[in-house]
Design a protein around this motif. Structure first.
Motif, PDB file in Angstrom:
ATOM      1  N   ALA C 143     -27.504  -0.740  18.568  1.00 47.01           N
ATOM      2  CA  ALA C 143     -27.784  -1.154  20.093  1.00 47.01           C
ATOM      3  C   ALA C 143     -28.435  -0.059  20.722  1.00 47.01           C
ATOM      4  CB  ALA C 143     -26.486  -1.234  20.971  1.00 47.01           C
ATOM      5  N   ALA C 144     -28.171   1.390  20.254  1.00 50.25           N
ATOM      6  CA  ALA C 144     -28.609   2.306  21.182  1.00 50.25           C
ATOM      7  C   ALA C 144     -30.205   2.461  20.731  1.00 50.25           C
ATOM      8  CB  ALA C 144     -27.990   3.795  20.763  1.00 50.25           C
ATOM      9  N   LYS C 145     -30.697   2.188  19.092  1.00 49.72           N
ATOM     10  CA  LYS C 145     -31.752   2.170  18.672  1.00 49.72           C
ATOM     11  C   LYS C 145     -32.489   1.126  19.269  1.00 49.72           C
ATOM     12  CE  LYS C 145     -32.118   5.268  15.243  1.00 49.72           C
ATOM     13  NZ  LYS C 145     -32.925   6.234  15.142  1.00 49.72           N
ATOM     14  N   MET C 146     -32.006   0.017  19.536  1.00 49.64           N
ATOM     15  CA  MET C 146     -32.902  -1.270  19.724  1.00 49.64           C
ATOM     16  C   MET C 146     -32.982  -1.447  21.269  1.00 49.64           C
ATOM     17  SD  MET C 146     -33.546  -2.379  16.933  1.00 49.64           S
ATOM     18  CE  MET C 146     -34.342  -4.008  17.536  1.00 49.64           C
ATOM     19  N   SER C 147     -32.182  -0.776  22.113  1.00 42.94           N
ATOM     20  CA  SER C 147     -32.262  -1.131  23.568  1.00 42.94           C
ATOM     21  C   SER C 147     -33.335  -0.405  24.076  1.00 42.94           C
ATOM     22  CB  SER C 147     -30.691  -0.792  24.167  1.00 42.94           C
ATOM     23  OG  SER C 147     -30.817  -0.837  25.565  1.00 42.94           O
ATOM     24  N   ALA C 198     -20.844 -17.757  28.255  1.00 44.62           N
ATOM     25  CA  ALA C 198     -22.352 -17.822  28.629  1.00 44.62           C
ATOM     26  C   ALA C 198     -22.534 -17.274  30.046  1.00 44.62           C
ATOM     27  CB  ALA C 198     -22.745 -19.213  28.521  1.00 44.62           C
ATOM     28  N   ASP C 199     -21.862 -17.571  30.937  1.00 44.21           N
ATOM     29  CA  ASP C 199     -22.231 -17.111  32.364  1.00 44.21           C
ATOM     30  C   ASP C 199     -22.107 -15.435  32.383  1.00 44.21           C
ATOM     31  OD1 ASP C 199     -22.695 -19.680  32.993  1.00 44.21           O
ATOM     32  OD2 ASP C 199     -20.747 -19.742  34.337  1.00 44.21           O
ATOM     33  N   ALA C 200     -20.981 -14.880  31.557  1.00 44.91           N
ATOM     34  CA  ALA C 200     -21.069 -13.682  31.613  1.00 44.91           C
ATOM     35  C   ALA C 200     -22.082 -12.789  30.848  1.00 44.91           C
ATOM     36  CB  ALA C 200     -19.579 -13.203  30.927  1.00 44.91           C
ATOM     37  N   ALA C 201     -22.680 -13.632  29.841  1.00 46.31           N
ATOM     38  CA  ALA C 201     -23.722 -12.941  29.251  1.00 46.31           C
ATOM     39  C   ALA C 201     -24.810 -12.956  30.053  1.00 46.31           C
ATOM     40  CB  ALA C 201     -24.233 -13.659  28.014  1.00 46.31           C
ATOM     41  N   LYS C 202     -25.351 -14.001  30.973  1.00 47.45           N
ATOM     42  CA  LYS C 202     -26.365 -14.241  31.634  1.00 47.45           C
ATOM     43  C   LYS C 202     -26.098 -13.128  32.842  1.00 47.45           C
ATOM     44  CE  LYS C 202     -26.847 -19.243  31.263  1.00 47.45           C
ATOM     45  NZ  LYS C 202     -26.287 -20.661  31.743  1.00 47.45           N
ATOM     46  N   ASP C 206     -28.961 -10.391  33.726  1.00 47.16           N
ATOM     47  CA  ASP C 206     -29.188 -10.224  35.174  1.00 47.16           C
ATOM     48  C   ASP C 206     -29.172  -8.733  35.663  1.00 47.16           C
ATOM     49  OD1 ASP C 206     -30.269 -12.825  34.682  1.00 47.16           O
ATOM     50  OD2 ASP C 206     -28.518 -13.532  36.022  1.00 47.16           O
ATOM     51  N   GLN C 207     -28.296  -8.138  35.041  1.00 43.82           N
ATOM     52  CA  GLN C 207     -28.083  -6.929  35.898  1.00 43.82           C
ATOM     53  C   GLN C 207     -28.823  -5.745  34.708  1.00 43.82           C
ATOM     54  OE1 GLN C 207     -24.546  -5.591  37.668  1.00 43.82           O
ATOM     55  NE2 GLN C 207     -24.267  -7.527  38.626  1.00 43.82           N
ATOM     56  N   GLY C 208     -29.654  -6.078  34.012  1.00 41.38           N
ATOM     57  CA  GLY C 208     -30.434  -5.093  33.283  1.00 41.38           C
ATOM     58  C   GLY C 208     -30.039  -4.921  31.808  1.00 41.38           C
ATOM     59  N   ALA C 209     -29.173  -5.474  31.478  1.00 35.06           N
ATOM     60  CA  ALA C 209     -28.884  -5.165  29.996  1.00 35.06           C
ATOM     61  C   ALA C 209     -29.776  -5.681  29.129  1.00 35.06           C
ATOM     62  CB  ALA C 209     -27.343  -5.685  29.635  1.00 35.06           C
ATOM     63  N   ASP C 210     -30.104  -5.412  27.963  1.00 36.13           N
ATOM     64  CA  ASP C 210     -31.008  -5.966  27.199  1.00 36.13           C
ATOM     65  C   ASP C 210     -30.501  -6.377  25.776  1.00 36.13           C
ATOM     66  OD1 ASP C 210     -31.222  -3.532  26.302  1.00 36.13           O
ATOM     67  OD2 ASP C 210     -33.357  -3.202  26.416  1.00 36.13           O
ATOM     68  N   ILE C 211     -29.350  -5.945  25.677  1.00 34.53           N
ATOM     69  CA  ILE C 211     -28.318  -6.265  24.468  1.00 34.53           C
ATOM     70  C   ILE C 211     -27.000  -6.688  24.862  1.00 34.53           C
ATOM     71  CG2 ILE C 211     -27.121  -5.167  22.453  1.00 34.53           C
ATOM     72  CD1 ILE C 211     -29.667  -3.948  21.490  1.00 34.53           C
ATOM     73  N   GLY C 229     -34.835 -14.457  24.962  1.00 33.34           N
ATOM     74  CA  GLY C 229     -35.655 -13.491  24.006  1.00 33.34           C
ATOM     75  C   GLY C 229     -35.043 -12.140  23.909  1.00 33.34           C
ATOM     76  N   LEU C 230     -33.809 -11.992  24.140  1.00 29.47           N
ATOM     77  CA  LEU C 230     -32.962 -10.620  23.889  1.00 29.47           C
ATOM     78  C   LEU C 230     -32.157 -10.511  22.668  1.00 29.47           C
ATOM     79  CD1 LEU C 230     -32.368 -10.309  27.821  1.00 29.47           C
ATOM     80  CD2 LEU C 230     -34.012  -9.163  26.618  1.00 29.47           C
ATOM     81  N   LEU C 231     -31.588  -9.420  22.614  1.00 33.47           N
ATOM     82  CA  LEU C 231     -30.483  -9.433  21.539  1.00 33.47           C
ATOM     83  C   LEU C 231     -29.093  -9.292  21.701  1.00 33.47           C
ATOM     84  CD1 LEU C 231     -32.837  -6.324  20.110  1.00 33.47           C
ATOM     85  CD2 LEU C 231     -32.742  -8.696  19.301  1.00 33.47           C
ATOM     86  N   GLY C 232     -28.331  -9.517  20.547  1.00 28.94           N
ATOM     87  CA  GLY C 232     -26.821  -9.570  20.725  1.00 28.94           C
ATOM     88  C   GLY C 232     -26.294  -9.349  19.055  1.00 28.94           C
ATOM     89  N   PHE C 233     -25.002  -9.145  19.271  1.00 26.08           N
ATOM     90  CA  PHE C 233     -24.129  -9.110  18.284  1.00 26.08           C
ATOM     91  C   PHE C 233     -23.188 -10.309  18.179  1.00 26.08           C
ATOM     92  CE2 PHE C 233     -25.338  -4.756  19.235  1.00 26.08           C
ATOM     93  CZ  PHE C 233     -26.120  -4.290  18.206  1.00 26.08           C
ATOM     94  N   GLY C 234     -23.042 -10.537  16.761  1.00 29.04           N
ATOM     95  CA  GLY C 234     -22.017 -11.843  16.521  1.00 29.04           C
ATOM     96  C   GLY C 234     -20.532 -11.152  16.423  1.00 29.04           C
ATOM     97  N   GLN C 235     -19.573 -12.192  16.359  1.00 27.83           N
ATOM     98  CA  GLN C 235     -18.251 -11.696  16.343  1.00 27.83           C
ATOM     99  C   GLN C 235     -17.424 -12.816  15.462  1.00 27.83           C
ATOM    100  OE1 GLN C 235     -15.896  -9.553  17.639  1.00 27.83           O
ATOM    101  NE2 GLN C 235     -14.084 -11.007  18.066  1.00 27.83           N
TER     102      GLN C 235
END
Lengths: 306, 374, 355
Positions: C143-147, C198-202, C206-211, C229-235
């Motif tokens: 995340a630190a590398k990609m954000s 989904a709402d939490a992710a949005k 919206d508050q600036g996170a890109d991962i 078009g942003l990034l994330g991790f599965g669980q």
């Protein structure tokens, strides 16, 4: 500005299934029938919508299937409560139990598959307009359907003769029957409409909101929809207001958390429920107005006498 | 051909007794088809579902544990529904009862005395009643619809419990997990026959409550008041009955019983508070209330039957590999048949040929109201 | 059409798990799940482990399970039932099953019980858990590398040590690359509500996170990342099918090897109680293939993964607590006891831990 638009879009997507299911149930209750099976019909719509969308590759067919299956499932309720005059509360709750089980059974093969998503509206130029573009011209199809449904139902109930008849049945099926109105026929159609709307709401969940199938994915939204009907005092335009207040409350608390407000998340999570109660208390203090809009025959079985 | 219902002049005693059996037969028939389609031998499925849970002593004990909260809550709700007052928030009242009732064993875990348990139960009832008083106040004072308020308060109660067991009441020795300390022995509801199984006094409470409410409804003035106000508020007012007082009475009675169910669960079966203490008993109890035809004694039977379907469903899962969904579908089918067959108590079914369309234009008889459906 | 047929067949197969003829000599292994196996998350992964057992032993073992079992009296009945129905080993997969399992284990000394994520053991009750935090450290580094903004969003269910541990490990990983890395945290108070997730992710985007990363079960947040078009991790499970362009990797649980080992032990008569905490090196925590990242990031992730598999603990000092008080001295490794009861954040996290 962009963030405000995004927040509004999030709220709209979250509120749409609640509104759609609520507007259907509103018509059902206006006809004097209380169907507590919204959650069950909704989850059936969700599984049917996902399944049909996945199997045919067309999310539109998925949406259609969701509507049809929702209506079909509500037919079971109609036959029981209208033709057999069973208790509506118990039948509706049983319908929810059945729907949760049946949808799980039907959906076994769909778990873990990515589904089809209904595309958002895109009109060149119009959708690209700043701010209003995406809000007015760039949302998902079910959003537009929900607005049309509310407007349509408002018009139907208060501006058409059939709507008047439906409301009169809800107020007193005995007098309506005495006037020669086919009470049960109206109620059948109302229940089917309610089922179709609940199915559509479920389809929105599995085809727009979160395109996937998982068991119990409605997560209690059917119950919120039922509460919204009461909140709306059985008047169509108050439904969206309630739905958006609720959606805004839910979304607002997520933003408050992301912002780092040091209040326990459980308190923030309970705000939408408390806000809904508070607003309802404010608007229902006028006793006469509330009474006027409450279908008097709500929940009572009717059997035509010969 | 059309099916028509013709109202009987009186409820049929014959079908009152017979309808559950007809329902059962129909469920068997439909269930047989369902199981055959799934490739399961219907006979063994039925045996596992209905007979095996009552053929062993330990399962009978489990049956009472499962049925007790359903009966307790449903009996209270029946009084509400008879009065045409719609409390559907029993789940929240159960939770609040459990929280308030747990105050002593959680805050004073070392306090052991014979008075602890009675105090817990009393506080549990008070907690449930007080929480039920909220929708009652809102209804009586502000005319707010109780369906919405009581339902919304369920979610609030769930979140409150969640906060309590993760925050103020978390067991300091619990490795940070969301649960309170285990209750000491004097705050534990004793088992009825400890050697044979887990059944506890909760079931006795349920039976006593059912009997008490039955007496209330059939022998006491207050019960008469409930029935009159429920079937005709206007007649009730003429008789001098106060509707608002009735709202408080029914809500607080059902809230107290739901609270008792909650604290009995916690002191009897779980012995501590945790984020989930009820698998939706408060909602299932609504079905039980109506399956029992809003009659306290019928509710006892209905509660046992519904508990049986849960146990049978589990047995079918482990013994036959029937999935939990199939078990729930089967349960739903059973409910529908039981509800449908109850129609026969009040109506005759008439099959009308297509030609026979003539309709009586005469005056319509008022529809069967809840009052008459018991 | 072929798609249709396959889907129909899997549905039918899922429905008709017909009763298998009960052979005499079979060992019966049983599971109790807290959620539906159709959640495609936590309970689903455990059930995959059960299926691994079926595959590994074929005719020698039969399995049974109960799903959707509520914590509380229902749980105790579920274990009692399985014990009475001749299950020789019973796995309970939720923390809330702990006390019911302790009670039932006392009554059935000949049956082996295995409890996931708990801490109470007995002669016939073992506990097992997975070091999910190991995977989260690698994810934090990625995340630190990609954000681009140095800001990640974290969607979480409930404040229990398991979850807090994951947040801290993720943050330590991120800080090892970018000391100023920021984290926004949202609690959804549910393990499973796709819409709310989904709402939490949005909200986080919206508050600036890109991962984003999550400690909840559904694929919804990743689908949002994909849409934006942003990034994330599965669980829990590999969610790449849901977000082919967004998933960087997924922190998956593979319980199969452990289940096979324990069932084998019962067959051999060598089963002993224990308290194991399995990690990347045991194959219980598996990072699904690294995707959507440049080769150098991938290489870094693989190296860290190898380092952890080699025995290095992400909670190795120097680490300070959120308020600045020292926790681990340079080179000091956190003991498992502290980790299992973790209820504080490490330095650099802005959020206030709900108490």
């Amino acid at each position: 500005m962009d963030i405000a638009v995004n927040i509004l879009l999030t709220i709209a997507t979250a509120a749409t299934p609640l509104l759609v299911a609520a507007i259907g149930e509103l018509v059902v209750e206006r006809s004097g029938v209380l169907n507590l099976g919204v959650e069950g019909m909704m989850i059936m719509g969700a599984v049917a919508g996902f399944g049909a969308g996945y199997l045919t590759g067309s999310p539109w067919l998925g949406l259609l299937a969701a509507v049809l299956v929702g209506a079909l499932f509500s037919l079971l309720f109609a036959v029981m409560t209208l033709s057999l005059a069973t208790n509506q509360v118990a039948t509706g709750l049983s319908l929810t139990l059945l729907g949760l089980g049946l949808s799980g059974m039907m959906g076994t093969g769909f778990v873990g598959l990515p589904g089809e998503r209904l595309p958002n509206l895109y009109i060149p130029f119009l959708t690209d307009l700043p701010v209003v573009g995406r809000l007015v011209f760039g949302q998902d199809p079910v959003f537009y359907i929900s607005i049309a449904l509310i407007a349509g139902v408002a018009w139907f109930l208060f501006r058409t003769r059939t709507g008047l008849t439906l409301r009169s049945i809800g107020d007193s099926h005995t007098s309506a029957h005495a006037l020669g109105i086919h009470v049960l026929r109206y109620r059948y159609l109302a229940v089917l409409f309610g089922g179709a709307c609940a199915g559509l709401a479920g389809g929105q969940l599995s085809l727009v909101y979160t395109p996937q199938w998982v068991e119990n994915m409605t997560a209690g939204r059917g119950w919120i929809a039922l509460a919204l009907v009461v909140f709306a005092s059985w008047r169509p335009w108050r439904g969206p207001a309630g739905g958006y207040i609720f959606g805004a409350g839910r979304n607002g608390q997520l933003h408050a958390q992301a912002f780092g407000i040091p209040v326990p998340s459980q308190f923030l999570s309970s705000l939408p429920y408390l806000a809904t109660i508070a607003v309802l208390v404010l608007i229902s203090r006028n006793k006469r107005l509330t009474m006027m809009n409450t279908p008097a025959a709500l929940g009572q079985p009717f059997v035509p006498d010969r | 051909m059309r099916v028509e219902l013709v109202k009987r002049p009186q409820r049929s005693a014959l079908f009152s007794a017979l309808s559950p059996f007809i329902a059962f037969a129909l469920t068997m028939a439909a269930g047989a088809i369902l199981f055959l389609l799934l490739g399961i031998n219907p006979i063994s499925a039925f045996y596992t579902y209905f007979i095996s849970p009552i053929s062993e002593v330990w399962q009978l004990h489990e049956l009472t544990i499962k049925a007790a909260p359903l009966i307790l809550i449903a009996v209270g709700l029946a009084v509400c529904y008879r009065a045409n007052i719609w409390n559907i928030g029993a789940e929240g009242q159960l939770i609040m009862g459990a929280i308030v009732g747990s105050a002593i064993p959680v805050m004073f875990p070392a306090f052991e005395s014979p008075i602890v348990l009675p105090l817990c139960l009393l506080l549990g009832m008070l907690g449930g009643a007080a929480y039920a008083a909220i929708p009652a106040v809102l209804k009586a004072r502000f005319n707010t619809n109780e369906i919405l308020t009581s339902l919304m308060l369920v979610y609030v109660a769930q979140l409150f419990l969640d906060w309590m067991v993760r925050g103020p009441w978390r067991d300091p020795q619990g490795h940070g997990f969301p649960q309170t300390v285990m209750f000491n022995d004097s705050a534990t509801l004793p088992a009825l026959f400890p050697v044979a199984g887990r059944a506890n006094w909760g079931f006795v409470f349920a039976l006593v409550a059912a009997l008490a409410v039955w007496i209330l409804m059939t022998r006491l003035l207050r019960g008469f008041e409930v029935r009159v106000l429920g079937s005709s508020p206007r007649a009730g007012r003429f008789a001098g009955f106060n509707f608002n007082r009735m709202v408080f009475f029914t809500f607080m009675l059902s809230g107290a019983l739901a609270g008792l169910a909650g604290i009995s669960e916690v002191t009897g079966a779980i012995n501590q508070l945790q984020p989930t203490i009820s698998p939706g008993y408060g909602f299932t109890a609504i079905i039980v209330a109506f399956l029992g035809r809003l009659n306290p004694l019928g509710i006892v039977a209905a509660g046992l039957v519904l508990a049986l379907t849960y146990l049978g469903g589990e047995a079918a899962q482990t013994a036959l590999g029937i999935s939990d969904k199939v078990a729930r579908v089967f349960q739903g089918m059973l409910l529908f048949f039981v509800l449908g067959c109850d129609t026969l108590i009040h109506y005759r079914i008439r099959f009308v040929g297509l030609g026979a369309k003539a309709r009586g234009e005469s005056e319509a008889v008022p529809a069967a109201k809840l009052e008459e459906v018991h | 059409m072929k798609k249709l047929l396959i889907a129909l067949m899997t549905t039918v197969a899922g429905l008709s798990m017909a009763a298998t003829a009960q052979a005499q000599e079979k060992l019966k292994a049983c599971w109790v799940y807290v959620g539906p196996i159709g959640d495609f998350g936590y309970s689903y992964q455990h059930d995959q482990g059960r299926l691994d057992v079926e595959k590994a032993f074929g005719d020698k073992v039969e399995t049974a399970y109960l799903e959707n079992v509520a914590e509380g009296p229902d749980a105790e009945r579920a274990f009692e039932r399985l014990a009475r129905e001749n299950c020789k080993i019973i796995f309970g997969t939720s923390f809330g099953f702990m006390d019911p399992m302790v009670k039932v284990a006392k009554r059935f000394p000949d049956v082996k019980f295995e409890h996931a994520t708990g801490y109470k053991t007995a002669d016939n009750l073992a506990v097992y858990n997975a070091r999910f935090y190991e995977g989260r450290y690698v994810m934090g580094q990625i995340a630190a590398k990609m954000s681009k903004k140095g800001l990640a969003g974290y969607i979480v269910s409930f404040p229990i040590p398991e979850v807090v541990m994951g947040i801290n490990s993720f943050m330590l990983g991120a800080q090892s690359i970018n000391p100023d890395f920021k984290l926004k945290i949202v609690w959804v108070n549910s393990w499973f509500d796709p819409g709310k997730e989904a709402d939490a992710a949005k909200a986080l985007f919206d508050q600036g996170a890109d991962i984003i990363t999550q400690h909840t079960d559904s694929t919804a947040p990743l689908q949002v990342a994909e849409e934006r078009g942003l990034l994330g991790f599965g669980q829990s499970s590999d969610m790449i099918k849901f977000a082919p362009k967004a998933q960087l990797t997924s922190n998956t649980d593979d319980w199969g090897p452990y289940y096979v080992e324990r069932v084998q032990a019962v067959l051999d008569g060598t089963w002993k109680t224990g308290n194991v905490w399995l990690g990347i090196k045991d194959g219980a925590v598996v990072l699904s293939p690294y995707t959507n990242m440049p080769d150098d990031v991938k290489k870094m992730a693989e190296e860290t993964e190898a380092k952890i598999a080699g025995g290095w603990n992400p909670f190795t000092g120097p680490v300070d607590k959120q308020d600045g008080t020292p926790w681990l001295k340079d080179g000091e490794v956190a003991d498992d006891e502290t980790l299992l009861g973790m209820n504080f954040y490490v330095k650099g996290i802005d959020d206030k831990l709900p108490q």
